[in-house]
Design a protein around this motif. Structure first.
Motif, mmCIF file in Angstrom:
data_model
loop_
_atom_site.group_PDB
_atom_site.id
_atom_site.type_symbol
_atom_site.label_atom_id
_atom_site.label_comp_id
_atom_site.label_asym_id
_atom_site.label_seq_id
_atom_site.Cartn_x
_atom_site.Cartn_y
_atom_site.Cartn_z
ATOM 1 N N THR A 127 38.778 46.648 38.485
ATOM 2 C CA THR A 127 39.095 47.728 37.546
ATOM 3 C C THR A 127 38.295 48.983 37.884
ATOM 4 O OG1 THR A 127 37.349 47.033 36.001
ATOM 5 C CG2 THR A 127 39.548 46.105 35.659
ATOM 6 N N SER A 128 37.533 48.942 38.974
ATOM 7 C CA SER A 128 36.606 50.028 39.280
ATOM 8 C C SER A 128 37.087 50.890 40.441
ATOM 9 C CB SER A 128 35.239 49.453 39.636
ATOM 10 O OG SER A 128 35.298 48.773 40.887
ATOM 11 N N VAL A 172 45.008 45.331 39.322
ATOM 12 C CA VAL A 172 44.080 45.897 38.354
ATOM 13 C C VAL A 172 44.199 45.173 37.013
ATOM 14 C CG1 VAL A 172 43.922 48.180 39.399
ATOM 15 C CG2 VAL A 172 45.748 47.709 37.772
ATOM 16 N N GLY A 173 43.054 45.065 36.313
ATOM 17 C CA GLY A 173 43.001 44.314 35.067
ATOM 18 C C GLY A 173 43.131 45.188 33.831
ATOM 19 N N HIS A 174 44.346 45.533 33.459
ATOM 20 C CA HIS A 174 44.605 46.298 32.240
ATOM 21 C C HIS A 174 43.985 45.599 31.035
ATOM 22 C CE1 HIS A 174 47.035 47.229 28.628
ATOM 23 N NE2 HIS A 174 47.191 48.430 29.149
ATOM 24 N N PHE A 175 44.006 44.261 31.030
ATOM 25 C CA PHE A 175 43.495 43.505 29.890
ATOM 26 C C PHE A 175 41.971 43.603 29.774
ATOM 27 C CE2 PHE A 175 43.113 40.573 33.394
ATOM 28 C CZ PHE A 175 41.986 39.809 33.119
ATOM 29 N N VAL A 229 49.708 45.642 41.458
ATOM 30 C CA VAL A 229 50.078 44.777 40.339
ATOM 31 C C VAL A 229 49.121 45.069 39.194
ATOM 32 C CG1 VAL A 229 50.055 42.397 39.490
ATOM 33 C CG2 VAL A 229 51.126 42.922 41.672
ATOM 34 N N VAL A 230 49.644 45.138 37.977
ATOM 35 C CA VAL A 230 48.788 45.352 36.809
ATOM 36 C C VAL A 230 48.831 44.099 35.935
ATOM 37 C CG1 VAL A 230 50.676 46.538 35.591
ATOM 38 C CG2 VAL A 230 48.319 46.803 34.806
#
Length: 333
Positions: free
Chosen positions: A171-172, A188-191, A220-221
């Motif tokens: 996420t960075s 990426v980790g939307h959650f 991919v999200v």
């Protein structure tokens, strides 16, 4: 839009680690039937309720029970390992299940400080050296060390006809830049953090450098999704993971995702109630049509055609139903 699954292999209150593993394998076989693109297993260490420290073990089980769905790690915590060992392991899996293995990679320690110390004598240095570890791993996978390199004649055997596909997860900005520099697909980790994930995704696409294996950015999200026939039912299902998050934040040892009765009986302060509302805002919760619209909005915001879904609820039946309803509503497009 393509749908995939991220599974943290969470144990529910009143259930065992064996139950959690069995439920994961069952869900993966159903996910293939429903048309999900990939099924990734997360890695965690000494975190109560999260039962998988070795994704490669479950990848082997799932691969044997399925035939088409891509299976992978989401993610291997690379600072914990030597690149050669990771390359050997995932080359073996790619030899067993050709064209189906994803090798997600992350710099996260994935556990307590004590667990990190037990896994690596100098975790801070290992995290700092993530870029070097990644480069070495990619050389092993692609068999392209420079001729004068110490490992130029060393193979991460068995060498598969089609190698595993490396991904960077995070996420960075650092993770985004690492993926872009090496021309790797990025998840990426939307959650985890929607705002930082959006910034990371933007940087990834801007700085992406094409390679012979990937000419365009592939993003991919991953989003937390709770889907049910009614909004009330979905909100009730979601509360389990929300209360569990509060429990873990307070350092309370738990037996996994709390049951409906436990969440009802759990006493929350007004401040904790506010935290629950904030947690709910980070989830996509609702009926199939509502969640479909929410996911489509997330995909449009991140400019991607694939979303990875994380669904942590106490009841395995509810979890299976959530993924089924989601697959069905998207199949109507």
């Amino acid at each position: 839009m393509k749908l995939s699954i991220l599974d943290q292999v969470v144990m529910s209150e009143g259930r065992s680690a064996q139950n959690a593993v069995q439920e994961t394998v069952q869900l993966a076989t159903l996910a293939e039937e429903w048309g999900y693109t990939r099924y990734w297993i997360a890695e965690h260490h000494d975190l109560p309720g999260l039962v998988c420290p070795a994704p490669e073990v479950l990848i082997g089980l799932i691969g044997a029970q399925t035939s088409n769905i891509r299976v992978g790690a989401g993610a291997v915590l690379l600072p914990n390992y030597q690149p050669y060992h990771v390359a050997e392991t995932y080359n073996l899996l790619a030899s067993m299940y050709p064209s189906r293995i994803d090798l997600g990679l992350s710099r996260s320690p994935g556990g307590s400080a004590e667990a990190s110390q037990a896994l690596s004598s100098n975790m801070l240095q290992a995290i700092y050296s993530m870029p070097q570890k990644l480069e070495e791993l990619l050389h092993f996978i692609h068999q392209d060390f420079p001729r004068d390199h110490t490992y130029s004649s060393l193979q991460a055997a068995p060498v598969p006809t089609i190698p595993p596909v490396p991904w960077i997860l995070g996420t960075s900005i650092k993770s985004a830049q690492l993926a872009a520099k090496h021309g790797l697909p990025y998840a990426v980790g939307h959650f985890m953090n929607a705002d930082s994930s959006k910034e990371a995704a933007t940087i990834y696409k801007k700085q992406f450098q094409a390679t012979r294996t990937l000419e365009e950015p592939q993003l991919v999200v991953a989003a937390s999704v709770i889907c049910a026939e009614t909004l009330e039912q979905a909100e009730q299902m979601a509360r389990s993971a929300q209360v569990w998050s509060i429990q873990r934040e307070k350092g309370e040892l738990t037996n996994g995702l709390p049951s409906k009765q436990t969440t009802i009986n759990y006493q929350l302060t007004s401040e904790e109630e506010d935290k629950l509302k904030d947690l709910a805002k980070r989830q996509l919760i609702g009926t199939p049509q509502t969640v479909k619209k929410q996911l489509q909005d997330v995909a449009a915001e991140f400019q991607t055609d694939e979303c990875m879904v994380l669904t942590n609820v106490h009841s395995h039946q509810d979890r299976v139903a959530s993924y089924r309803l989601l697959a069905e509503v998207f199949s109507h497009d």
